[in-house]
Design an enzyme around this catalytic site. Structure first.
Site, PDB file in Angstrom:
ATOM      1  N   GLY A 267      85.827  76.323  98.966  1.00 18.94           N
ATOM      2  CA  GLY A 267      84.977  76.252  97.786  1.00 18.94           C
ATOM      3  C   GLY A 267      83.566  76.691  98.151  1.00 18.94           C
ATOM      4  O   GLY A 267      83.161  76.607  99.318  1.00 18.94           O
TER       5      GLY A 267
ATOM      6  N   GLN B 255      74.556  77.430  97.317  1.00 16.97           N
ATOM      7  CA  GLN B 255      74.821  77.747  98.721  1.00 16.97           C
ATOM      8  C   GLN B 255      74.549  79.220  99.043  1.00 16.97           C
ATOM      9  O   GLN B 255      74.501  79.602 100.210  1.00 16.97           O
ATOM     10  CB  GLN B 255      76.268  77.401  99.094  1.00 16.97           C
ATOM     11  CG  GLN B 255      76.527  75.909  99.076  1.00 16.97           C
ATOM     12  CD  GLN B 255      77.952  75.609  99.480  1.00 16.97           C
ATOM     13  OE1 GLN B 255      78.858  75.691  98.659  1.00 16.97           O
ATOM     14  NE2 GLN B 255      78.168  75.278 100.746  1.00 16.97           N
TER      15      GLN B 255
ATOM     16  N   CYS C 251      81.318  70.878 105.198  1.00 18.09           N
ATOM     17  CA  CYS C 251      80.560  71.684 104.238  1.00 18.09           C
ATOM     18  C   CYS C 251      80.034  72.929 104.944  1.00 18.09           C
ATOM     19  O   CYS C 251      79.489  72.827 106.049  1.00 18.09           O
ATOM     20  CB  CYS C 251      79.387  70.872 103.701  1.00 18.09           C
ATOM     21  SG  CYS C 251      78.342  71.790 102.550  1.00 18.09           S
ATOM     22  N   LEU C 252      80.172  74.080 104.300  1.00 16.78           N
ATOM     23  CA  LEU C 252      79.697  75.327 104.912  1.00 16.78           C
ATOM     24  C   LEU C 252      78.178  75.312 105.106  1.00 16.78           C
ATOM     25  O   LEU C 252      77.660  76.041 105.938  1.00 16.78           O
ATOM     26  CB  LEU C 252      80.084  76.532 104.040  1.00 16.78           C
ATOM     27  CG  LEU C 252      81.590  76.796 103.902  1.00 16.78           C
ATOM     28  CD1 LEU C 252      81.835  77.892 102.878  1.00 16.78           C
ATOM     29  CD2 LEU C 252      82.207  77.152 105.247  1.00 16.78           C
TER      30      LEU C 252
ATOM     31  N   HIS D 162      83.066  67.846  95.520  1.00 14.71           N
ATOM     32  CA  HIS D 162      82.128  68.390  96.506  1.00 14.71           C
ATOM     33  C   HIS D 162      81.256  69.485  95.873  1.00 14.71           C
ATOM     34  O   HIS D 162      80.038  69.506  96.051  1.00 14.71           O
ATOM     35  CB  HIS D 162      82.928  68.944  97.700  1.00 14.71           C
ATOM     36  CG  HIS D 162      82.085  69.475  98.809  1.00 14.71           C
ATOM     37  ND1 HIS D 162      81.967  68.843 100.032  1.00 14.71           N
ATOM     38  CD2 HIS D 162      81.311  70.582  98.893  1.00 14.71           C
ATOM     39  CE1 HIS D 162      81.159  69.553 100.800  1.00 14.71           C
ATOM     40  NE2 HIS D 162      80.747  70.610 100.135  1.00 14.71           N
ATOM     41  N   GLU D 163      81.888  70.392  95.138  1.00 11.76           N
ATOM     42  CA  GLU D 163      81.134  71.514  94.569  1.00 11.76           C
ATOM     43  C   GLU D 163      80.207  71.058  93.436  1.00 11.76           C
ATOM     44  O   GLU D 163      79.082  71.550  93.324  1.00 11.76           O
ATOM     45  CB  GLU D 163      82.081  72.618  94.085  1.00 11.76           C
ATOM     46  CG  GLU D 163      83.016  73.185  95.160  1.00 11.76           C
ATOM     47  CD  GLU D 163      82.319  73.578  96.441  1.00 11.76           C
ATOM     48  OE1 GLU D 163      81.142  73.986  96.419  1.00 11.76           O
ATOM     49  OE2 GLU D 163      82.971  73.462  97.508  1.00 11.76           O
TER      50      GLU D 163
ATOM     51  N   HIS E 128      77.095  69.804  94.861  1.00 13.04           N
ATOM     52  CA  HIS E 128      76.154  70.891  95.185  1.00 13.04           C
ATOM     53  C   HIS E 128      75.342  71.296  93.959  1.00 13.04           C
ATOM     54  O   HIS E 128      74.147  71.545  94.042  1.00 13.04           O
ATOM     55  CB  HIS E 128      76.908  72.133  95.687  1.00 13.04           C
ATOM     56  CG  HIS E 128      77.211  72.126  97.151  1.00 13.04           C
ATOM     57  ND1 HIS E 128      76.234  72.040  98.117  1.00 13.04           N
ATOM     58  CD2 HIS E 128      78.385  72.222  97.824  1.00 13.04           C
ATOM     59  CE1 HIS E 128      76.804  72.071  99.328  1.00 13.04           C
ATOM     60  NE2 HIS E 128      78.109  72.172  99.182  1.00 13.04           N
TER      61      HIS E 128
HETATM   62 ZN    ZN Z   1      79.505  72.133 100.664  1.00 16.60          ZN
END
Ligand code: ZN
Length: 174
Positions: free
Chosen positions: A49, A54, A91-92, A133-134, A137
């Protein structure tokens, strides 16, 4: 095949990750192109995702692929949280760190797709996790705010050492 541009992924410490996003009002060519690049960036990472902040964009949308191909959700809203499920989550934007985080096992997600069609998805387990999670963000929340204080302290130390270039866990002994 058309080459799609990718974005650098914004990392912890970048103020853009803490700002809530604005609702998308127009689905135009620029938005379609943004979504294509976000999907490519997600696969390149690789991740399941990716939310617009991000890649430095303050718009309320995210892309995901939990094994059924890429999807985009514009102006998502979560409701109907049910159950509890613990999952090893990363998380990226906070790379190479993972925690067992408890969140709702099931959620309902409403939003629209790139054609302006309404989406209404009842998700559970991994898909529900990615959605939560998204959407975090998009509200300016990182998973560091979802872990225990002692875990956060440890994480901040690791991130600080990494930022300073100090040897961490991954350092080779000389
Ligand atoms: Zn993340």
């Amino acid at each position: 095949m058309k080459r799609v541009a990718t974005f650098p992924i914004r990392k912890f410490g970048d103020p853009v990750l803490k700002q809530p996003t604005a609702e998308v009002t127009d689905i135009d060519d620029a938005l379609v192109s943004l979504v294509e690049s976000m999907i490519e960036t997600m696969y390149e990472a690789p991740g399941v995702g990716l939310a617009a902040p991000q890649v430095g964009v303050q718009k309320r949308l995210f892309v995901y692929d939990v094994g059924e191909g890429p999807h985009v959700v514009i102006n998502p809203q979560l409701s109907d949280f049910a159950g509890q499920w613990t999952y090893h989550e990363g998380c990226l934007s906070v790379p190479e760190l993972w925690w067992d985080i408890e969140r709702a096992k099931e959620v309902r997600l409403r939003g629209i797709d790139l054609d302006g069609n309404e989406l209404d998805i009842e998700a559970d387990e991994l898909q529900a996790r990615v959605f939560q999670h998204e959407v975090d963000h998009l509200d300016g929340v990182l998973l560091l705010q979802r872990i225990r204080p002692d875990e956060r302290k440890e994480a901040m130390r690791a991130l600080r050492e990494r930022a300073l270039g100090l040897p961490g866990d991954r350092a080779e002994a000389h």
